[in-house]
Design a protein around this motif. Structure first.
Motif, PDB file in Angstrom:
ATOM      1  N   GLU A  81       1.070   4.056  -2.993  1.00  0.00           N
ATOM      2  CA  GLU A  81       0.815   5.478  -2.743  1.00  0.00           C
ATOM      3  C   GLU A  81       2.005   6.330  -3.171  1.00  0.00           C
TER       4      GLU A  81
ATOM      5  N   HIS B  79       2.195   6.526  -7.007  1.00  0.00           N
ATOM      6  CA  HIS B  79       1.186   7.423  -7.554  1.00  0.00           C
ATOM      7  C   HIS B  79       1.503   8.891  -7.254  1.00  0.00           C
TER       8      HIS B  79
ATOM      9  N   ASP C  29       0.832  -1.201   0.000  1.00  0.00           N
ATOM     10  CA  ASP C  29       0.000   0.000   0.000  1.00  0.00           C
ATOM     11  C   ASP C  29       0.871   1.256   0.000  1.00  0.00           C
TER      12      ASP C  29
END
Length: 63
Positions: free
Chosen positions: A24, A27, A20
């Motif tokens: 993140e 991105h 995760d």
């Protein structure tokens, strides 16, 4: 292209906190680069140097 697929293999699998966080961060980087599209040449050179250094740091190679 297969190297890129291999590098990101399993990255989008939800659940693991490391996945995760990586997702993140990836991105956030993509968003930052998109915002800098069309920037002046000096800014482009600065960004290029940052990316080269980051890539070297990731693979553990000195400059």
């Amino acid at each position: 292209m297969s190297e890129v697929r291999e590098a990101f293999d399993g990255v989008d699998q939800p659940g693991a906190p490391a996945n995760d966080a990586f997702h993140e961060a990836r991105h956030a980087l993509k968003k930052a680069l998109m915002r800098k599209r069309g920037c002046p040449p000096a800014e482009l050179e600065r960004i290029t140097q940052i990316l080269k250094q980051a890539a070297a740091d990731i693979v553990g190679k000195p400059d």
